[in-house]
Design a protein around this motif. Structure first.
Motif, PDB file in Angstrom:
ATOM      1  N   GLU A 182      14.080 -12.799  -8.922  1.00 12.31           N
ATOM      2  CA  GLU A 182      13.760 -11.456  -8.452  1.00 12.31           C
ATOM      3  C   GLU A 182      13.540 -10.554  -9.670  1.00 12.31           C
ATOM      4  OE1 GLU A 182      18.356  -9.836  -7.855  1.00 12.31           O
ATOM      5  OE2 GLU A 182      17.201 -10.521  -6.139  1.00 12.31           O
ATOM      6  N   GLU A 183      12.714  -9.556  -9.503  1.00 13.56           N
ATOM      7  CA  GLU A 183      12.328  -8.716 -10.633  1.00 13.56           C
ATOM      8  C   GLU A 183      13.251  -7.506 -10.743  1.00 13.56           C
ATOM      9  OE1 GLU A 183       8.217  -8.005  -9.783  1.00 13.56           O
ATOM     10  OE2 GLU A 183       7.611 -10.050 -10.314  1.00 13.56           O
ATOM     11  N   ASP A 184      14.497  -7.782 -11.144  1.00  8.58           N
ATOM     12  CA  ASP A 184      15.454  -6.731 -11.456  1.00  8.58           C
ATOM     13  C   ASP A 184      16.361  -7.247 -12.562  1.00  8.58           C
ATOM     14  OD1 ASP A 184      17.168  -8.514 -10.203  1.00  8.58           O
ATOM     15  OD2 ASP A 184      17.957  -7.060  -8.764  1.00  8.58           O
ATOM     16  N   ALA A 237      17.027 -17.548  -9.048  1.00 12.20           N
ATOM     17  CA  ALA A 237      17.689 -16.519  -9.853  1.00 12.20           C
ATOM     18  C   ALA A 237      17.571 -15.202  -9.099  1.00 12.20           C
ATOM     19  CB  ALA A 237      17.046 -16.421 -11.235  1.00 12.20           C
ATOM     20  N   THR A 238      18.311 -15.098  -8.004  1.00 10.39           N
ATOM     21  CA  THR A 238      18.221 -13.926  -7.144  1.00 10.39           C
ATOM     22  C   THR A 238      19.517 -13.723  -6.381  1.00 10.39           C
ATOM     23  OG1 THR A 238      17.104 -12.964  -5.220  1.00 10.39           O
ATOM     24  CG2 THR A 238      17.140 -15.350  -5.374  1.00 10.39           C
ATOM     25  N   SER A 239      19.835 -12.472  -6.084  1.00  9.73           N
ATOM     26  CA  SER A 239      20.987 -12.167  -5.235  1.00  9.73           C
ATOM     27  C   SER A 239      20.547 -11.532  -3.930  1.00  9.73           C
ATOM     28  CB  SER A 239      21.944 -11.210  -5.966  1.00  9.73           C
ATOM     29  OG  SER A 239      21.298  -9.984  -6.259  1.00  9.73           O
ATOM     30  N   SER A 243      14.411 -11.608  -0.309  1.00 12.95           N
ATOM     31  CA  SER A 243      13.409 -12.372  -1.050  1.00 12.95           C
ATOM     32  C   SER A 243      13.761 -13.858  -1.082  1.00 12.95           C
ATOM     33  CB  SER A 243      13.266 -11.826  -2.477  1.00 12.95           C
ATOM     34  OG  SER A 243      14.479 -11.936  -3.189  1.00 12.95           O
ATOM     35  N   ALA A 244      15.065 -14.188  -1.222  1.00  5.11           N
ATOM     36  CA  ALA A 244      15.463 -15.599  -1.241  1.00  5.11           C
ATOM     37  C   ALA A 244      15.170 -16.271   0.099  1.00  5.11           C
ATOM     38  CB  ALA A 244      16.944 -15.725  -1.590  1.00  5.11           C
ATOM     39  N   ILE A 271      20.930 -15.049   4.911  1.00  5.89           N
ATOM     40  CA  ILE A 271      20.018 -15.981   4.253  1.00  5.89           C
ATOM     41  C   ILE A 271      19.594 -17.075   5.231  1.00  5.89           C
ATOM     42  CG2 ILE A 271      21.736 -17.605   3.325  1.00  5.89           C
ATOM     43  CD1 ILE A 271      18.702 -16.393   1.378  1.00  5.89           C
ATOM     44  N   ILE A 272      20.477 -17.448   6.151  1.00  5.41           N
ATOM     45  CA  ILE A 272      20.144 -18.467   7.147  1.00  5.41           C
ATOM     46  C   ILE A 272      19.131 -17.907   8.139  1.00  5.41           C
ATOM     47  CG2 ILE A 272      21.067 -19.954   8.962  1.00  5.41           C
ATOM     48  CD1 ILE A 272      23.712 -19.998   7.439  1.00  5.41           C
ATOM     49  N   LYS A 273      19.334 -16.667   8.541  1.00  6.50           N
ATOM     50  CA  LYS A 273      18.389 -16.024   9.457  1.00  6.50           C
ATOM     51  C   LYS A 273      17.030 -15.851   8.794  1.00  6.50           C
ATOM     52  CE  LYS A 273      17.699 -11.815  12.194  1.00  6.50           C
ATOM     53  NZ  LYS A 273      18.288 -10.517  12.615  1.00  6.50           N
TER      54      LYS A 273
END
Length: 387
Positions: A182-184, A237-239, A243-244, A271-273
């Motif tokens: 992600e872009e942060d 590489a995202t929280s 987006s994930a 994240i599952i949804k």
């Protein structure tokens, strides 16, 4: 352009109450007296990180409600000043200035993301207000930064859960890995560390990299780029569950059926949804499995009447509040004394799977023993044996 995400019932309620101040009424008020101790809660109740913020708020409020019901701090109630940062660094900085100067808070719980936290880190330092950010972004506790002395991380840092995820990739026998970030601040620091470790150790080949804004939902181009490298595994590489999840779903749609390894931040029911069938490929180290209480029965009991545990936001919020409460009970009365107590009072009597303890030289405190490995099976998280 910010893309709107469907809100859960809890997130919608949190959004509706975003500008409110939590005050003591009824039975709670009867238990406490005296001037309240004001604590700010600056969290994302809207925007891309709202799925975390709703859980963080529920957990913080549950701990403080329990504390006030037991008489508060020597008879003084704790008053929460809750504000919605909207997952926006500029808004987070504005609100931090407001709660410090106008509301005279002695501590800040938050923010939900590293970029938001960094936006007011210098202000908190100058104002001598300790901050308890629920983020993995490495730089919030970088000892090279003067503000780090006022930051107490309430999550695993990237330097803890990223190597754990990387160890699992290697243990599972993968060699060719693609990276999506992600872009942060979090995504950039995580992807740079992952690539750096691969070059340093020479045991993984990074065959492709792609990135997207935190709020992105159409990740077709990024998924196709990743597929073109023919990886045998993908690292996230995202929280962001937004987006994930969109990325997991897109990988499944374009036919790239390989394991996708993440970090603790994306172990959320959302994240599952968001990921659909693609979420079944996810493997990640986690601070909590929202579908299995395991060693965290106290946390699940705390939130059983608050919508339950949807992910690690609940764990972070509960432990952040427990840390502040313990410091106040140890005698802290203002920002500087609260900071000093957190550094010296020993293990936190909180809700994590392993002890959390800060010191003057360690403001990270969360170790690998707080992590477990999980995957997704039939729409639920399942614990995996460590490798």
């Amino acid at each position: 352009m910010m893309t709107k995400h469907p809100l859960t019932r809890r997130a919608a309620l949190a959004l509706a109450l975003a500008g409110s101040v939590a005050i003591q009424t009824g039975p709670l008020a009867a238990q406490t007296k005296g001037e309240p101790l004001r604590i700010a809660v600056l969290i994302a109740l809207s925007g891309p990180a709202a799925a975390y913020g709703a859980d963080e708020r529920a957990a913080v409020e549950s701990v403080i409600e329990r504390t006030n019901a037991q008489g508060g701090i020597n008879g003084r109630p704790i008053e929460l000043i809750v504000r919605d940062t909207k997952t926006n660094p500029t808004e987070a900085a504005r609100l931090a200035n407001q709660v410090i100067l106008d509301d005279k808070v002695i501590a800040i719980i938050g923010a939900t993301t590293g970029s938001e936290t960094l936006a007011f880190a210098d202000l908190a330092m100058r104002s001598k207000v300790p901050v308890f950010p629920m983020v993995g972004t490495q730089s919030v506790t970088d000892p090279k930064e003067a503000f780090s002395k006022w930051m107490f991380r309430m999550s695993v840092p990237i330097s803890t859960d990223l190597p754990a995820s990387r160890d699992r990739i290697i243990a599972d026998g993968h060699k060719r890995v693609a990276v999506f970030s992600e872009e942060d601040a979090y995504g950039q620091q995580a992807s740079e560390l992952f690539v750096s470790l691969a070059k340093e150790k020479g045991d993984l080949q990074i065959i492709e990299q792609a990135s997207a804004p935190k709020a992105a939902t159409d990740l077709t181009a990024q998924a196709i780029k990743i597929r073109s490298g023919k990886p045998d595994a993908v690292f996230l590489a995202t929280s962001s569950t937004g987006s994930a999840g969109a990325f997991l779903r897109k990988l499944q749609e374009i036919g790239l059926n390989v394991p996708v390894y993440g970090m603790a931040g994306i172990v959320q029911k959302q994240i599952i949804k968001n990921g659909g069938k693609g979420a079944e490929n996810l493997i990640a180290p986690a601070l909590v499995n929202p579908d299995e209480a395991g060693p965290l029965t106290d946390l699940f009991d705390l939130l059983k009447n608050k919508g339950g545990v949807a992910g690690f936001g609940a764990l972070l919020g509960a432990n952040a509040a427990a840390t502040v409460v313990q410091a106040l009970k140890a005698g802290a009365t203002d920002g500087p004394s609260l900071r000093d107590k957190v550094e010296s009072m020993g293990p936190i009597k909180g809700y994590a799977a392993a002890p959390i303890q800060f010191s003057a030289s360690d403001h990270d405190s969360w170790g690998k023993d707080t992590l477990i490995y999980v995957t997704v099976r039939n729409g639920k998280f399942k614990n995996l044996d460590a490798k």
